[in-house]
Design an enzyme around this catalytic site. Structure first.
Site, PDB file in Angstrom:
ATOM      1  N   GLY A 135      38.276  16.902  -0.190  1.00 12.42           N
ATOM      2  CA  GLY A 135      38.461  16.521   1.212  1.00 12.42           C
ATOM      3  C   GLY A 135      37.827  17.587   2.081  1.00 12.42           C
ATOM      4  O   GLY A 135      36.617  17.561   2.339  1.00 12.42           O
ATOM      5  N   GLU A 388      36.965  14.239  10.046  1.00 13.38           N
ATOM      6  CA  GLU A 388      35.803  15.041  10.479  1.00 13.38           C
ATOM      7  C   GLU A 388      36.148  16.532  10.501  1.00 13.38           C
ATOM      8  O   GLU A 388      35.678  17.272  11.350  1.00 13.38           O
ATOM      9  CB  GLU A 388      35.328  14.587  11.866  1.00 13.38           C
ATOM     10  CG  GLU A 388      34.561  13.279  11.864  1.00 13.38           C
ATOM     11  CD  GLU A 388      33.086  13.450  11.488  1.00 13.38           C
ATOM     12  OE1 GLU A 388      32.622  12.664  10.642  1.00 13.38           O
ATOM     13  OE2 GLU A 388      32.427  14.343  12.024  1.00 13.38           O
ATOM     14  N   GLY A 389      36.974  16.946   9.555  1.00 14.96           N
ATOM     15  CA  GLY A 389      37.393  18.350   9.472  1.00 14.96           C
ATOM     16  C   GLY A 389      38.723  18.531  10.177  1.00 14.96           C
ATOM     17  O   GLY A 389      38.842  18.253  11.365  1.00 14.96           O
ATOM     18  N   THR A 390      39.730  18.999   9.421  1.00 10.81           N
ATOM     19  CA  THR A 390      41.070  19.191  10.000  1.00 10.81           C
ATOM     20  C   THR A 390      41.033  20.315  11.043  1.00 10.81           C
ATOM     21  O   THR A 390      40.069  21.089  11.113  1.00 10.81           O
ATOM     22  CB  THR A 390      42.074  19.590   8.892  1.00 10.81           C
ATOM     23  OG1 THR A 390      41.660  20.862   8.365  1.00 10.81           O
ATOM     24  CG2 THR A 390      42.127  18.555   7.779  1.00 10.81           C
TER      25      THR A 390
HETATM   26  C1  LIG Z   1      41.903   7.273   8.545  1.00 12.64           C
HETATM   27  C2  LIG Z   1      40.894   8.134   7.853  1.00 12.64           C
HETATM   28  C3  LIG Z   1      39.563   7.783   7.895  1.00 12.64           C
HETATM   29  C4  LIG Z   1      38.610   8.554   7.237  1.00 12.64           C
HETATM   30  N1  LIG Z   1      37.308   8.140   7.195  1.00 12.64           N
HETATM   31  C5  LIG Z   1      36.448   8.768   6.365  1.00 12.64           C
HETATM   32  C6  LIG Z   1      35.133   8.228   6.137  1.00 12.64           C
HETATM   33  O1  LIG Z   1      34.747   7.210   6.716  1.00 12.64           O
HETATM   34  N2  LIG Z   1      34.331   8.856   5.231  1.00 12.64           N
HETATM   35  C7  LIG Z   1      34.727   9.960   4.561  1.00 12.64           C
HETATM   36  O2  LIG Z   1      33.955  10.475   3.761  1.00 12.64           O
HETATM   37  N3  LIG Z   1      35.950  10.526   4.774  1.00 12.64           N
HETATM   38  C8  LIG Z   1      36.823   9.941   5.643  1.00 12.64           C
HETATM   39  N4  LIG Z   1      38.093  10.463   5.829  1.00 12.64           N
HETATM   40  C9  LIG Z   1      38.483  11.663   5.089  1.00 12.64           C
HETATM   41  C10 LIG Z   1      38.766  12.875   5.970  1.00 12.64           C
HETATM   42  O3  LIG Z   1      37.583  13.422   6.450  1.00 12.64           O
HETATM   43  C11 LIG Z   1      39.615  13.857   5.130  1.00 12.64           C
HETATM   44  O4  LIG Z   1      40.918  13.312   5.029  1.00 12.64           O
HETATM   45  C12 LIG Z   1      39.660  15.237   5.704  1.00 12.64           C
HETATM   46  O5  LIG Z   1      38.416  15.857   5.590  1.00 12.64           O
HETATM   47  C13 LIG Z   1      40.730  16.129   5.064  1.00 12.64           C
HETATM   48  O6  LIG Z   1      40.648  16.095   3.669  1.00 12.64           O
HETATM   49  P1  LIG Z   1      41.975  15.837   2.810  1.00 12.64           P
HETATM   50  O7  LIG Z   1      42.637  14.632   3.373  1.00 12.64           O
HETATM   51  O8  LIG Z   1      41.595  15.793   1.381  1.00 12.64           O
HETATM   52  O9  LIG Z   1      42.898  17.072   3.096  1.00 12.64           O
HETATM   53  P2  LIG Z   1      42.894  18.475   2.330  1.00 12.64           P
HETATM   54  O10 LIG Z   1      41.518  19.038   2.349  1.00 12.64           O
HETATM   55  O11 LIG Z   1      43.574  18.335   1.035  1.00 12.64           O
HETATM   56  O12 LIG Z   1      43.799  19.350   3.306  1.00 12.64           O
HETATM   57  C14 LIG Z   1      45.226  19.290   3.268  1.00 12.64           C
HETATM   58  C15 LIG Z   1      45.757  20.344   4.249  1.00 12.64           C
HETATM   59  O13 LIG Z   1      45.327  21.653   3.834  1.00 12.64           O
HETATM   60  C16 LIG Z   1      44.626  22.292   4.871  1.00 12.64           C
HETATM   61  N5  LIG Z   1      43.559  23.131   4.313  1.00 12.64           N
HETATM   62  C17 LIG Z   1      42.642  22.813   3.365  1.00 12.64           C
HETATM   63  N6  LIG Z   1      41.823  23.842   3.140  1.00 12.64           N
HETATM   64  C18 LIG Z   1      42.221  24.831   3.969  1.00 12.64           C
HETATM   65  C19 LIG Z   1      41.756  26.161   4.214  1.00 12.64           C
HETATM   66  N7  LIG Z   1      40.710  26.665   3.550  1.00 12.64           N
HETATM   67  N8  LIG Z   1      42.410  26.903   5.133  1.00 12.64           N
HETATM   68  C20 LIG Z   1      43.472  26.400   5.813  1.00 12.64           C
HETATM   69  N9  LIG Z   1      43.948  25.159   5.627  1.00 12.64           N
HETATM   70  C21 LIG Z   1      43.330  24.385   4.721  1.00 12.64           C
HETATM   71  C22 LIG Z   1      44.063  21.164   5.709  1.00 12.64           C
HETATM   72  O14 LIG Z   1      43.758  21.594   7.026  1.00 12.64           O
HETATM   73  C23 LIG Z   1      45.200  20.161   5.677  1.00 12.64           C
HETATM   74  O15 LIG Z   1      46.168  20.508   6.617  1.00 12.64           O
HETATM   75  C24 LIG Z   1      39.027   9.722   6.532  1.00 12.64           C
HETATM   76  C25 LIG Z   1      40.387  10.090   6.531  1.00 12.64           C
HETATM   77  C26 LIG Z   1      41.314   9.300   7.162  1.00 12.64           C
HETATM   78  C27 LIG Z   1      42.762   9.698   7.082  1.00 12.64           C
END
Ligand SMILES: Cc1cc2nc3c(=O)[nH]c(=O)nc-3n(C[C@H](O)[C@H](O)[C@H](O)COP(=O)(O)OP(=O)(O)OC[C@H]3O[C@@H](n4cnc5c(N)ncnc54)[C@H](O)[C@@H]3O)c2cc1C
Length: 408
Positions: A135, A388-390
């Site tokens: 992610g 698009e990046g948390t």
């Molecule tokens: C409704 C929806 C639509 C989307 N649409 C698309 C799409 O069209 N195409 C696509 O490719 N993706 C899409 N996404 C994916 C989205 O970009 C990811 O969910 C997002 O990048 C976060 O990844 P993850 O959910 O795996 O969270 P994770 O990366 O597992 O993160 C979990 C938590 O840990 C935190 N975290 C992780 N690493 C760190 C760090 N190094 N330091 C501090 N905190 C950290 C994060 O901020 C978050 O709070 C979509 C997601 C949703 C929910």
């Protein structure tokens, strides 16, 4: 280079009013229904296609506006209407931008029209990058693309997740690993044409908000696509990989920073979506505070309520300014020396979450029900701090940029 301006010109005002009219007359009245149905609002997308809002031409026009205000203005108005429906309308744009950024002229001409279809037969497209184990950490992507030289075909295997329009798209743009040694520099993007065997939809997610937007897994099981579906072409890929290998040998710093510049340019658009949702909730709360009477006077006469509204409006205006600045920088090729694109997305998305929660509070019990739109807006707003990046990743990017540390 266009001067930075906070004043829309007459032409921009006309476009803004036109989009606002569509958002007010077509999107907003449909918002509650499609949120409950949790389905893609095809009739609304079709309406948008008929008036010209659902088309590449429309986005290209806004994108090439030299003031940089075209895209943020359009996003703010559409998402002011409703975030779930607006994402269904602009979701195809995410995939189209992937093709525009990396594709050849021929690929752009072949695939983008198929992404949108036409007003009588609208289609959508999906951009598939995220995976169950990749992610925020894009570099740990596992989906592989292997070149079959004898057939001039690429073979894709893996599971994508969270793909907006995944599985229902006519055209899927899939990011896959072609050289695992190079981390995110060893990725390439592929077009998966309509009806390609081996691509299927996995789980469709039931979501907290933006429920009118379809989000699903995409399974790639020995998906074979012609060599011509590699965006940019094989020659360009080979050159890019050779350069990346060379730079990785030299330390890799410049390679990583160049990749980050792309995100800096695209993140303000998400910030603008968040501004639209925040503004919508603020307007509902302001109206309500002026008309709801308790203790014999409108609740806005209480400083506790009025100050909340003052803070809400201040944050929304500040968010818009950050978004406009970053959009202007992107269009005019200014270096993002303080990660201004990430800054705008971080502040606007956190603002949307906070302001929509404040709006619920100001509406009291009504705010908590589905009779009023602010509870939906609050559920919708939560997405902005995730996709698009948390927010944490935005802070990481800003902090590392300020510190001059390479961004991985
Ligand atoms: C409704 C929806 C639509 C989307 N649409 C698309 C799409 O069209 N195409 C696509 O490719 N993706 C899409 N996404 C994916 C989205 O970009 C990811 O969910 C997002 O990048 C976060 O990844 P993850 O959910 O795996 O969270 P994770 O990366 O597992 O993160 C979990 C938590 O840990 C935190 N975290 C992780 N690493 C760190 C760090 N190094 N330091 C501090 N905190 C950290 C994060 O901020 C978050 O709070 C979509 C997601 C949703 C929910």
């Amino acid at each position: 280079m266009a001067e930075f301006t906070m004043e829309l010109n007459d032409e921009q005002k006309e476009v803004r009013d036109w989009i606002h009219g569509f958002a007010a007359d077509v999107i907003r009245p449909a918002a509650a229904e499609w949120d409950e149905r949790e389905e893609t609002p095809w009739p609304v997308i079709q309406e948008a296609a008929k008036v010209g809002i659902y088309s590449l031409d429309f986005y290209a026009q806004q994108y090439f506006d030299p003031t940089g205000l075209g895209i943020p203005m359009a996003m703010e108005e559409l998402f002011w209407g409703d975030a779930g429906i607006a994402l269904s309308i602009v979701g195809t744009g995410l995939a189209a931008v992937g093709v525009l950024a990396n594709g050849t002229e021929q690929q752009i001409g072949t695939w983008i029209p198929q992404m949108y279809g036409d007003a009588n037969d609208v289609k959508v497209a999906a951009f598939c990058s995220s995976e169950p184990d990749a992610g925020s950490d894009v570099a740990s992507m596992r989906t592989r693309a292997v070149y079959d030289e004898a057939k001039d075909e690429w073979v894709l295997n893996g599971t994508k997740t969270w793909a907006t329009n995944g599985g229902i798209a006519n055209v899927h743009v899939v990011v896959a690993v072609v050289d695992a040694e190079l981390g995110s520099k060893g990725h390439a993007s592929f077009i998966v044409p309509p009806g390609t065997e081996g691509l299927s939809q996995g789980q469709k997610f039931k979501k907290h908000g933006i429920r009118a937007s379809h989000t699903a897994e995409v399974i790639l099981d020995n998906v074979r696509v012609p060599g011509s579906c590699l965006l940019g072409g094989k020659e360009k890929l080979d050159e890019r990989l050779a350069r990346a290998r060379e730079k990785a040998r030299q330390g890799g710093e410049r390679v990583k920073n160049a990749a980050m510049a792309t995100f800096e340019a695209s993140r303000p658009a998400v910030g603008a979506m968040a501004v639209g949702t925040a503004r919508a909730a603020y307007e509902v709360a302001l109206d309500y505070a002026k008309t709801r009477e308790q203790f014999g006077r409108p609740i806005i006469d209480n400083q506790g309520v009025a100050f909340q509204l003052a803070d809400m409006r201040t944050s929304i205006d500040a968010a818009r300014l950050l978004v406009w600045r970053a959009s202007w920088m992107a269009v005019n090729g200014r270096p993002f020396t303080a990660a201004e694109g990430s800054m705008s997305k971080l502040f606007a998305s956190e603002t949307a979450k906070k302001v929509t929660a404040q709006a619920i509070q100001i509406l009291g019990g009504n705010g908590y029900t589905r009779e009023y739109p602010v509870e939906r807006m609050h559920r919708d707003a939560a997405i902005y701090t995730i996709f698009e990046g948390t927010s944490e990743i935005q802070r990481l990017v800003i902090a590392r940029t300020l510190a001059g540390v390479p961004i991985r």
